[in-house]
Design an enzyme around this catalytic site. Structure first.
Site, PDB file in Angstrom:
ATOM      1  N   LYS A  70      -3.438  -1.126   0.362  1.00 16.31           N
ATOM      2  CA  LYS A  70      -3.558  -0.780   1.780  1.00 16.31           C
ATOM      3  C   LYS A  70      -2.982  -1.881   2.673  1.00 16.31           C
ATOM      4  O   LYS A  70      -3.570  -2.274   3.681  1.00 16.31           O
ATOM      5  CB  LYS A  70      -5.022  -0.521   2.139  1.00 16.31           C
ATOM      6  CG  LYS A  70      -5.643   0.626   1.351  1.00 16.31           C
ATOM      7  CD  LYS A  70      -7.090   0.861   1.743  1.00 16.31           C
ATOM      8  CE  LYS A  70      -7.728   1.955   0.904  1.00 16.31           C
ATOM      9  NZ  LYS A  70      -7.083   3.256   1.075  1.00 16.31           N
ATOM     10  N   CYS A  71      -1.816  -2.360   2.299  1.00 18.36           N
ATOM     11  CA  CYS A  71      -1.171  -3.482   2.988  1.00 18.36           C
ATOM     12  C   CYS A  71       0.153  -3.018   3.576  1.00 18.36           C
ATOM     13  O   CYS A  71       0.776  -2.073   3.068  1.00 18.36           O
ATOM     14  CB  CYS A  71      -0.938  -4.619   1.982  1.00 18.36           C
ATOM     15  SG  CYS A  71      -0.006  -6.033   2.600  1.00 18.36           S
ATOM     16  N   GLY A  72       0.603  -3.685   4.629  1.00 17.87           N
ATOM     17  CA  GLY A  72       1.911  -3.368   5.189  1.00 17.87           C
ATOM     18  C   GLY A  72       3.032  -3.600   4.190  1.00 17.87           C
ATOM     19  O   GLY A  72       4.112  -3.018   4.318  1.00 17.87           O
TER      20      GLY A  72
END
Length: 198
Positions: free
Chosen positions: A74-76
């Protein structure tokens, strides 16, 4: 007169012995100071649990170049999974492998279980490179592999800290750390590709 001569000769002999003892003591001290440095560690000493719960032995990767990367769902930077998989597919038959370590150390961006992470990676990015069980890559509970990667006293290259998700550690075919690459750098960047192909 003869007695004085004998006494003088005896004194000189004893002084000579004393000097030899001092010299030996100094040499002994120098020998201790010049002890060899500790041997540089390799990644091959580690056995870890993979994402399926089985033992993964880094010694099985001897002779291969390895990229170790901490991942998050759930990271850029999560789309880097796609580039990592493309890199792996392109070079996996040329003594190269990627080993992923999911970690929840940054912004709680990897909250899932190992099973959930495995499903996410396969469904969204078709990941086939080895993925390990979730670990900590910083702090007091840092896993052993990352202690080795981040401590110069162990890896022999440099001290570092994991800045964010998707930091890459480049391990040479002899198991030694050779380079640390920042999270924002794409897996397909020339810095990494040139290292693999040189």
């Amino acid at each position: 007169m003869k007695l004085k001569f004998i006494a003088l000769a005896l004194f000189m002999f004893m002084a000579s012995c004393k000097n030899n003892e001092t010299l030996l003591a100094e040499n002994k001290t120098n020998f201790i100071i010049n002890e060899p440095m500790t041997t540089r560690e390799t990644i091959y000493q580690f056995k870890v649990e993979d994402i399926e719960g089985t033992v993964f032995d880094f010694a099985s990767l001897k002779g291969k170049k390895i990229v170790v990367v901490n991942t998050a769902s759930k990271c850029g930077l999560t789309p880097q999974y796609k580039a990592l998989e493309a890199l792996y597919e392109q070079y996996k038959d040329k003594n190269f492998v990627i080993v992923g370590f999911p970690a929840n150390n940054f912004g709680k961006q990897e909250p899932g279980t190992n099973k959930e992470i495995a499903t996410f990676c396969q469904k969204n990015y078709g990941v086939t490179f080895p993925m390990m069980a979730k670990v900590s890559v910083k702090g007091e509970d840092m896993c052993g592999v990352y202690q080795f990667l981040t401590q110069k006293s162990r890896n022999g290259l440099e001290d570092s800290q994991v800045e964010w998700n998707f930091q890459k550690y480049l391990i040479g075919s002899d198991g030694h750390l050779e380079k640390v690459v920042a999270p924002q750098v794409s897996p397909m960047d020339s810095e990494i590709v040139d290292w693999i192909t040189k």
